[in-house]
Design a protein around this motif. Sequence first.
Motif, PDB file in Angstrom:
ATOM      1  N   GLY A  80      27.713  21.452   6.068  1.00 10.94           N
ATOM      2  CA  GLY A  80      26.725  20.796   5.224  1.00 10.94           C
ATOM      3  C   GLY A  80      25.399  20.624   5.935  1.00 10.94           C
ATOM      4  O   GLY A  80      25.068  21.322   6.894  1.00 10.94           O
ATOM      5  N   THR A  81      24.608  19.665   5.456  1.00 15.53           N
ATOM      6  CA  THR A  81      23.269  19.410   5.990  1.00 15.53           C
ATOM      7  C   THR A  81      23.331  18.311   7.037  1.00 15.53           C
ATOM      8  O   THR A  81      23.777  17.195   6.746  1.00 15.53           O
ATOM      9  CB  THR A  81      22.309  18.996   4.857  1.00 15.53           C
ATOM     10  N   VAL A  82      22.896  18.639   8.240  1.00 11.29           N
ATOM     11  CA  VAL A  82      22.947  17.710   9.374  1.00 11.29           C
ATOM     12  C   VAL A  82      21.563  17.618  10.001  1.00 11.29           C
ATOM     13  O   VAL A  82      20.900  18.644  10.210  1.00 11.29           O
ATOM     14  CB  VAL A  82      23.965  18.184  10.431  1.00 11.29           C
ATOM     15  N   PHE A  83      21.129  16.400  10.310  1.00 12.46           N
ATOM     16  CA  PHE A  83      19.868  16.182  11.013  1.00 12.46           C
ATOM     17  C   PHE A  83      20.119  15.568  12.380  1.00 12.46           C
ATOM     18  O   PHE A  83      20.887  14.602  12.504  1.00 12.46           O
ATOM     19  CB  PHE A  83      18.957  15.216  10.243  1.00 12.46           C
ATOM     20  N   LEU A  84      19.482  16.127  13.386  1.00 10.62           N
ATOM     21  CA  LEU A  84      19.360  15.480  14.681  1.00 10.62           C
ATOM     22  C   LEU A  84      17.939  14.937  14.746  1.00 10.62           C
ATOM     23  O   LEU A  84      16.975  15.689  14.567  1.00 10.62           O
ATOM     24  CB  LEU A  84      19.624  16.472  15.807  1.00 10.62           C
ATOM     25  N   LEU A  85      17.804  13.626  14.969  1.00  9.87           N
ATOM     26  CA  LEU A  85      16.490  12.995  15.074  1.00  9.87           C
ATOM     27  C   LEU A  85      16.351  12.380  16.453  1.00  9.87           C
ATOM     28  O   LEU A  85      17.208  11.589  16.876  1.00  9.87           O
ATOM     29  CB  LEU A  85      16.333  11.911  14.000  1.00  9.87           C
ATOM     30  N   THR A  86      15.313  12.756  17.178  1.00 15.48           N
ATOM     31  CA  THR A  86      15.083  12.213  18.514  1.00 15.48           C
ATOM     32  C   THR A  86      13.970  11.175  18.446  1.00 15.48           C
ATOM     33  O   THR A  86      12.882  11.459  17.952  1.00 15.48           O
ATOM     34  CB  THR A  86      14.706  13.317  19.510  1.00 15.48           C
ATOM     35  N   PHE A  87      14.255   9.989  18.942  1.00 10.38           N
ATOM     36  CA  PHE A  87      13.287   8.902  18.945  1.00 10.38           C
ATOM     37  C   PHE A  87      12.808   8.690  20.381  1.00 10.38           C
ATOM     38  O   PHE A  87      13.599   8.377  21.268  1.00 10.38           O
ATOM     39  CB  PHE A  87      13.913   7.620  18.390  1.00 10.38           C
ATOM     40  N   GLY A  88      11.515   8.872  20.594  1.00  5.68           N
ATOM     41  CA  GLY A  88      10.933   8.708  21.917  1.00  5.68           C
ATOM     42  C   GLY A  88       9.443   8.465  21.777  1.00  5.68           C
ATOM     43  O   GLY A  88       9.020   7.591  21.012  1.00  5.68           O
ATOM     44  N   THR A  89       8.627   9.246  22.486  1.00  6.26           N
ATOM     45  CA  THR A  89       7.176   9.158  22.328  1.00  6.26           C
ATOM     46  C   THR A  89       6.788   9.408  20.883  1.00  6.26           C
ATOM     47  O   THR A  89       5.871   8.798  20.337  1.00  6.26           O
ATOM     48  CB  THR A  89       6.468  10.161  23.250  1.00  6.26           C
ATOM     49  N   GLY A  90       7.491  10.320  20.233  1.00  4.01           N
ATOM     50  CA  GLY A  90       7.344  10.577  18.802  1.00  4.01           C
ATOM     51  C   GLY A  90       8.716  10.586  18.164  1.00  4.01           C
ATOM     52  O   GLY A  90       9.660   9.993  18.689  1.00  4.01           O
ATOM     53  N   ALA A 140      15.753   6.570   5.112  1.00  2.00           N
ATOM     54  CA  ALA A 140      15.851   6.579   3.657  1.00  2.00           C
ATOM     55  C   ALA A 140      14.912   7.621   3.055  1.00  2.00           C
ATOM     56  O   ALA A 140      15.247   8.293   2.064  1.00  2.00           O
ATOM     57  CB  ALA A 140      15.524   5.190   3.104  1.00  2.00           C
ATOM     58  N   HIS A 141      13.736   7.776   3.651  1.00  2.00           N
ATOM     59  CA  HIS A 141      12.768   8.760   3.162  1.00  2.00           C
ATOM     60  C   HIS A 141      13.290  10.178   3.390  1.00  2.00           C
ATOM     61  O   HIS A 141      13.233  11.017   2.482  1.00  2.00           O
ATOM     62  CB  HIS A 141      11.444   8.550   3.887  1.00  2.00           C
ATOM     63  N   VAL A 142      13.807  10.444   4.577  1.00  2.00           N
ATOM     64  CA  VAL A 142      14.365  11.767   4.877  1.00  2.00           C
ATOM     65  C   VAL A 142      15.575  12.039   3.977  1.00  2.00           C
ATOM     66  O   VAL A 142      15.749  13.157   3.466  1.00  2.00           O
ATOM     67  CB  VAL A 142      14.750  11.878   6.364  1.00  2.00           C
ATOM     68  N   GLU A 143      16.404  11.018   3.778  1.00  2.00           N
ATOM     69  CA  GLU A 143      17.588  11.192   2.932  1.00  2.00           C
ATOM     70  C   GLU A 143      17.194  11.511   1.493  1.00  2.00           C
ATOM     71  O   GLU A 143      17.828  12.344   0.831  1.00  2.00           O
ATOM     72  CB  GLU A 143      18.440   9.933   2.978  1.00  2.00           C
ATOM     73  N   MET A 144      16.139  10.871   1.016  1.00  2.00           N
ATOM     74  CA  MET A 144      15.664  11.143  -0.343  1.00  2.00           C
ATOM     75  C   MET A 144      15.239  12.608  -0.485  1.00  2.00           C
ATOM     76  O   MET A 144      15.459  13.237  -1.527  1.00  2.00           O
ATOM     77  CB  MET A 144      14.495  10.206  -0.677  1.00  2.00           C
ATOM     78  N   LEU A 145      14.678  13.171   0.558  1.00  2.00           N
ATOM     79  CA  LEU A 145      14.179  14.547   0.496  1.00  2.00           C
ATOM     80  C   LEU A 145      15.269  15.597   0.696  1.00  2.00           C
ATOM     81  O   LEU A 145      15.215  16.669   0.088  1.00  2.00           O
ATOM     82  CB  LEU A 145      13.093  14.742   1.558  1.00  2.00           C
ATOM     83  N   PHE A 146      16.263  15.302   1.555  1.00  3.47           N
ATOM     84  CA  PHE A 146      17.205  16.348   1.972  1.00  3.47           C
ATOM     85  C   PHE A 146      18.678  16.041   1.704  1.00  3.47           C
ATOM     86  O   PHE A 146      19.508  16.943   1.815  1.00  3.47           O
ATOM     87  CB  PHE A 146      17.030  16.627   3.472  1.00  3.47           C
ATOM     88  N   SER A 147      19.033  14.811   1.425  1.00  2.82           N
ATOM     89  CA  SER A 147      20.425  14.418   1.148  1.00  2.82           C
ATOM     90  C   SER A 147      21.414  14.946   2.188  1.00  2.82           C
ATOM     91  O   SER A 147      22.403  15.614   1.845  1.00  2.82           O
ATOM     92  CB  SER A 147      20.848  14.906  -0.250  1.00  2.82           C
ATOM     93  N   PRO A 148      21.201  14.645   3.467  1.00  2.00           N
ATOM     94  CA  PRO A 148      22.116  15.139   4.496  1.00  2.00           C
ATOM     95  C   PRO A 148      23.453  14.399   4.483  1.00  2.00           C
ATOM     96  O   PRO A 148      23.565  13.279   3.964  1.00  2.00           O
ATOM     97  CB  PRO A 148      21.359  14.849   5.791  1.00  2.00           C
ATOM     98  N   GLU A 149      24.457  15.049   5.061  1.00  2.00           N
ATOM     99  CA  GLU A 149      25.753  14.394   5.248  1.00  2.00           C
ATOM    100  C   GLU A 149      25.783  13.567   6.535  1.00  2.00           C
ATOM    101  O   GLU A 149      26.567  12.626   6.653  1.00  2.00           O
ATOM    102  CB  GLU A 149      26.883  15.426   5.312  1.00  2.00           C
ATOM    103  N   ARG A 208      23.255   6.468   2.825  1.00  2.00           N
ATOM    104  CA  ARG A 208      24.525   7.033   2.397  1.00  2.00           C
ATOM    105  C   ARG A 208      25.107   8.009   3.416  1.00  2.00           C
ATOM    106  O   ARG A 208      26.323   8.125   3.544  1.00  2.00           O
ATOM    107  CB  ARG A 208      24.365   7.716   1.045  1.00  2.00           C
ATOM    108  N   ALA A 209      24.248   8.707   4.141  1.00  2.00           N
ATOM    109  CA  ALA A 209      24.733   9.633   5.159  1.00  2.00           C
ATOM    110  C   ALA A 209      25.370   8.863   6.317  1.00  2.00           C
ATOM    111  O   ALA A 209      25.008   7.713   6.592  1.00  2.00           O
ATOM    112  CB  ALA A 209      23.584  10.488   5.679  1.00  2.00           C
ATOM    113  N   GLU A 210      26.313   9.506   6.987  1.00  2.00           N
ATOM    114  CA  GLU A 210      26.871   8.937   8.204  1.00  2.00           C
ATOM    115  C   GLU A 210      25.792   8.950   9.294  1.00  2.00           C
ATOM    116  O   GLU A 210      25.006   9.910   9.386  1.00  2.00           O
ATOM    117  CB  GLU A 210      28.077   9.754   8.647  1.00  2.00           C
ATOM    118  N   ILE A 211      25.730   7.899  10.102  1.00  2.00           N
ATOM    119  CA  ILE A 211      24.747   7.814  11.181  1.00  2.00           C
ATOM    120  C   ILE A 211      25.491   7.591  12.489  1.00  2.00           C
ATOM    121  O   ILE A 211      26.238   6.606  12.628  1.00  2.00           O
ATOM    122  CB  ILE A 211      23.750   6.660  10.966  1.00  2.00           C
TER     123      ILE A 211
END
Length: 250
Positions: free
Chosen positions: A126-136, A191-200, A223-226
Amino acid sequence: MEIFGVDIGGSGIKGAPVDLDRGDLAAERFKVLTPQPATPDAVADGVRDVVDHFGWKGPVGITYPGVVTGGGTVRTAANVDKSWIGVDARALLADRLGGLPVVVLNDADAAGVAETRFGAGRDRAGTVFLLTFGTGIGSALFVDGALVPNTELGHLELHGHEAEKHASTKAKEDHDLSWEHWAHRVQKYLAHVEMLFSPELFIIGGGVSRKSHKFLPLIEGIRAEIVPAQLENNAGIVGAAMRAAELHPS
């Protein structure tokens, strides 16, 4: 098999040889501060210092905090000097490393590649996002395990500002936000990213992933697992080495 990986960040340049069988560092990583201003020549010197620290003479995978074309040309420079735009990063860094084989890719993409092979995204469809939180905020999008490169969703507009100006770890530090206040900002971004892409699945990476217990339980309504990144802040180094091994097999 060992390949060298380097992760260029807004605050530090870190690297180490990577054991590609285990998906982990083969030695303790070495780090230098990202020069200010972070011009191409100054950053390339920092990368050379990291690689020379280990006396490495083989292929090197290197992350860059922005959009990089398949050929290695930089297109954006949000958290480094603007003079990077249009630079052939692969050629510059290969030259600075004495002609070693070099691969350059987006930093979040590298982290995502590592997490989908060895970490929290392993065997996830399915659709998976990796998000890195740092300087940006960096983003890596995977659809059934395949990478969609250079998404850079930290630059989405959120409440009239770039999301990373509102919800990055740097924003937390700059505004001295509590974990609860910052988690609320992260929640709005997710929530904004989920609205656009509906990842699992959302995988939360970057240095702050080591402290995921302080903020992930505070995020609600997604709704996605985090989950936190299992490779934590070493994911970029591992993913860069993986890409170098793919393009420069021994």
